[in-house]
Design an enzyme around this catalytic site. Sequence first.
Site, PDB file in Angstrom:
ATOM      1  N   GLU A 168       8.048   2.662  -5.292  1.00  0.00           N
ATOM      2  CA  GLU A 168       8.002   2.194  -3.896  1.00  0.00           C
ATOM      3  C   GLU A 168       8.050   3.391  -2.952  1.00  0.00           C
ATOM      4  O   GLU A 168       8.571   4.455  -3.309  1.00  0.00           O
ATOM      5  CB  GLU A 168       9.235   1.320  -3.611  1.00  0.00           C
ATOM      6  CG  GLU A 168       9.036  -0.162  -3.868  1.00  0.00           C
ATOM      7  CD  GLU A 168       8.224  -0.853  -2.774  1.00  0.00           C
ATOM      8  OE1 GLU A 168       7.490  -0.175  -2.035  1.00  0.00           O
ATOM      9  OE2 GLU A 168       8.320  -2.084  -2.672  1.00  0.00           O
ATOM     10  N   ASP A 169       7.555   3.199  -1.756  1.00  0.00           N
ATOM     11  CA  ASP A 169       7.722   4.240  -0.739  1.00  0.00           C
ATOM     12  C   ASP A 169       9.087   4.127  -0.066  1.00  0.00           C
ATOM     13  O   ASP A 169       9.751   5.127   0.182  1.00  0.00           O
ATOM     14  CB  ASP A 169       6.592   4.178   0.299  1.00  0.00           C
ATOM     15  CG  ASP A 169       6.429   2.804   0.926  1.00  0.00           C
ATOM     16  OD1 ASP A 169       6.894   1.800   0.336  1.00  0.00           O
ATOM     17  OD2 ASP A 169       5.834   2.712   2.012  1.00  0.00           O
TER      18      ASP A 169
ATOM     19  N   PHE B  52      12.409   4.414  12.509  1.00  0.00           N
ATOM     20  CA  PHE B  52      11.044   3.996  12.173  1.00  0.00           C
ATOM     21  C   PHE B  52      10.303   5.205  11.628  1.00  0.00           C
ATOM     22  O   PHE B  52       9.940   6.099  12.386  1.00  0.00           O
ATOM     23  CB  PHE B  52      10.331   3.432  13.403  1.00  0.00           C
ATOM     24  CG  PHE B  52       9.141   2.576  13.049  1.00  0.00           C
ATOM     25  CD1 PHE B  52       8.144   3.037  12.193  1.00  0.00           C
ATOM     26  CD2 PHE B  52       9.021   1.294  13.560  1.00  0.00           C
ATOM     27  CE1 PHE B  52       7.055   2.255  11.852  1.00  0.00           C
ATOM     28  CE2 PHE B  52       7.932   0.486  13.229  1.00  0.00           C
ATOM     29  CZ  PHE B  52       6.958   0.975  12.374  1.00  0.00           C
ATOM     30  N   VAL B  53      10.099   5.233  10.317  1.00  0.00           N
ATOM     31  CA  VAL B  53       9.460   6.403   9.720  1.00  0.00           C
ATOM     32  C   VAL B  53       8.013   6.116   9.310  1.00  0.00           C
ATOM     33  O   VAL B  53       7.675   5.000   8.901  1.00  0.00           O
ATOM     34  CB  VAL B  53      10.251   6.943   8.505  1.00  0.00           C
ATOM     35  CG1 VAL B  53      11.457   7.729   8.950  1.00  0.00           C
ATOM     36  CG2 VAL B  53      10.646   5.827   7.545  1.00  0.00           C
TER      37      VAL B  53
ATOM     38  N   LYS C 276      16.930   3.114   2.867  1.00  0.00           N
ATOM     39  CA  LYS C 276      17.759   2.958   4.067  1.00  0.00           C
ATOM     40  C   LYS C 276      18.963   2.092   3.689  1.00  0.00           C
ATOM     41  O   LYS C 276      18.922   0.869   3.836  1.00  0.00           O
ATOM     42  CB  LYS C 276      16.978   2.226   5.163  1.00  0.00           C
ATOM     43  CG  LYS C 276      15.928   3.063   5.869  1.00  0.00           C
ATOM     44  CD  LYS C 276      15.296   2.200   6.965  1.00  0.00           C
ATOM     45  CE  LYS C 276      14.269   2.962   7.765  1.00  0.00           C
ATOM     46  NZ  LYS C 276      13.578   2.070   8.727  1.00  0.00           N
TER      47      LYS C 276
ATOM     48  N   ASP D 198      14.235  -1.078   2.024  1.00  0.00           N
ATOM     49  CA  ASP D 198      14.871  -1.359   3.307  1.00  0.00           C
ATOM     50  C   ASP D 198      15.941  -2.434   3.070  1.00  0.00           C
ATOM     51  O   ASP D 198      17.051  -2.130   2.628  1.00  0.00           O
ATOM     52  CB  ASP D 198      13.743  -1.828   4.236  1.00  0.00           C
ATOM     53  CG  ASP D 198      14.114  -1.859   5.691  1.00  0.00           C
ATOM     54  OD1 ASP D 198      15.240  -2.256   6.007  1.00  0.00           O
ATOM     55  OD2 ASP D 198      13.271  -1.500   6.522  1.00  0.00           O
TER      56      ASP D 198
ATOM     57  N   ARG E 287      -0.557   6.968   7.446  1.00  0.00           N
ATOM     58  CA  ARG E 287      -0.166   7.049   6.036  1.00  0.00           C
ATOM     59  C   ARG E 287      -0.448   8.417   5.424  1.00  0.00           C
ATOM     60  O   ARG E 287       0.217   8.820   4.479  1.00  0.00           O
ATOM     61  CB  ARG E 287      -0.894   5.975   5.212  1.00  0.00           C
ATOM     62  CG  ARG E 287      -0.475   4.542   5.524  1.00  0.00           C
ATOM     63  CD  ARG E 287      -1.005   3.601   4.447  1.00  0.00           C
ATOM     64  NE  ARG E 287      -1.009   2.200   4.857  1.00  0.00           N
ATOM     65  CZ  ARG E 287       0.012   1.357   4.659  1.00  0.00           C
ATOM     66  NH1 ARG E 287       1.111   1.771   4.088  1.00  0.00           N
ATOM     67  NH2 ARG E 287      -0.083   0.089   5.045  1.00  0.00           N
TER      68      ARG E 287
ATOM     69  N   LYS F  66       0.814  -1.210   0.000  1.00  0.00           N
ATOM     70  CA  LYS F  66       0.000   0.000   0.000  1.00  0.00           C
ATOM     71  C   LYS F  66       0.851   1.265   0.000  1.00  0.00           C
ATOM     72  O   LYS F  66       0.406   2.332  -0.443  1.00  0.00           O
ATOM     73  CB  LYS F  66      -0.883   0.028   1.265  1.00  0.00           C
ATOM     74  CG  LYS F  66      -1.867  -1.075   1.379  1.00  0.00           C
ATOM     75  CD  LYS F  66      -2.654  -0.917   2.690  1.00  0.00           C
ATOM     76  CE  LYS F  66      -3.535  -2.093   2.940  1.00  0.00           C
ATOM     77  NZ  LYS F  66      -4.156  -2.009   4.297  1.00  0.00           N
ATOM     78  N   GLY F  67       2.041   1.169   0.533  1.00  0.00           N
ATOM     79  CA  GLY F  67       2.810   2.372   0.868  1.00  0.00           C
ATOM     80  C   GLY F  67       3.062   3.364  -0.247  1.00  0.00           C
ATOM     81  O   GLY F  67       3.258   4.550   0.012  1.00  0.00           O
TER      82      GLY F  67
HETATM   83  C1  PRP Z   1       7.368  -1.928   2.658  1.00  0.00           C
HETATM   84  C2  PRP Z   1       7.711  -1.169   1.387  1.00  0.00           C
HETATM   85  C3  PRP Z   1       8.356  -2.195   0.545  1.00  0.00           C
HETATM   86  C4  PRP Z   1       9.016  -3.126   1.531  1.00  0.00           C
HETATM   87  C5  PRP Z   1      10.466  -2.778   1.618  1.00  0.00           C
HETATM   88  O1  PRP Z   1       6.113  -2.525   2.515  1.00  0.00           O
HETATM   89  O2  PRP Z   1       6.582  -0.608   0.785  1.00  0.00           O
HETATM   90  O3  PRP Z   1       7.421  -2.892  -0.260  1.00  0.00           O
HETATM   91  O4  PRP Z   1       8.395  -2.918   2.797  1.00  0.00           O
HETATM   92  O5  PRP Z   1      11.142  -3.625   2.488  1.00  0.00           O
HETATM   93  P1  PRP Z   1      12.381  -4.506   2.036  1.00  0.00           P
HETATM   94  O6  PRP Z   1      13.301  -3.623   1.234  1.00  0.00           O
HETATM   95  O7  PRP Z   1      13.009  -4.912   3.354  1.00  0.00           O
HETATM   96  O8  PRP Z   1      11.888  -5.668   1.263  1.00  0.00           O
HETATM   97  P2  PRP Z   1       5.285  -3.103   3.754  1.00  0.00           P
HETATM   98  O9  PRP Z   1       5.557  -4.568   3.869  1.00  0.00           O
HETATM   99  O10 PRP Z   1       5.558  -2.267   4.959  1.00  0.00           O
HETATM  100  O11 PRP Z   1       3.793  -2.952   3.282  1.00  0.00           O
HETATM  101  P3  PRP Z   1       2.908  -1.634   2.992  1.00  0.00           P
HETATM  102  O12 PRP Z   1       3.531  -0.944   1.791  1.00  0.00           O
HETATM  103  O13 PRP Z   1       1.553  -2.165   2.711  1.00  0.00           O
HETATM  104  O14 PRP Z   1       2.934  -0.745   4.211  1.00  0.00           O
END
Ligand code: PRP
Length: 181
Positions: A100-101, A153-154, A132, A104, A166, A44-45
């Site tokens: 992507e948002d 934690f953002v 990150k 990580d 969000r 969703k992000g």
């Molecule tokens: C977040 C973000 C990426 C993923 C990144 O999604 O949107 O898809 O984590 O993490 P990584 O680089 O460690 O793989 P999340 O699982 O938080 O779901 P959301 O977008 O629905 O909040």
Amino acid sequence: MEHNDMIKQTLIDSKAIAKRIKELGKLITNDYKGKDLLVIGVLKGAWVYLADLLREVDVNAEVDFMSVSSYGSGTSTSGSITIVKDLSVSVEGRDVLIVEDIVDSGLTLSHLKDLLYSRNAKSVEVSTLLSKPSRRRVDVEVKYIGFEIPDEFVIGYGLDFDEKYRALRDVCVLKEEAYQK
Ligand code: PRP
């Protein structure tokens, strides 16, 4: 605002975000002018960033969305993602930009790129608002990065904690007490 009580500090305010998005929009416009661009938002992000970014991109792009589950709490860098909601269009022969948002560990993106190439996308590049680098576990190329941030934690601008926050206009750091209970 009701949910401000859990914010420790603003990390990137809405003005800085808008300025950076204009810059990225110009880069993406230059790179994709005249191409058959398919923009894929990862739910969703990514929805907030995607909406603002695309309005700074002067290319007639098609937009679609995917939802993939994270790889859980395991420590393995192998395996694959689970598709929760798949695309409704084919990527075959197309220039794809994943939006992507946040990146990580890079695992989600790495698996997603592999998946799209296995479906014969012509090219697959990525734009993320946040990255990150200190958390990266796989080497994955991200061409258009908004901001590199420390391992905090953002929340806000699409990013959640427990599905909330969000819609905050700024990217903010969540108070530790919110998740250290
Ligand atoms: C977040 C973000 C990426 C993923 C990144 O999604 O949107 O898809 O984590 O993490 P990584 O680089 O460690 O793989 P999340 O699982 O938080 O779901 P959301 O977008 O629905 O909040």
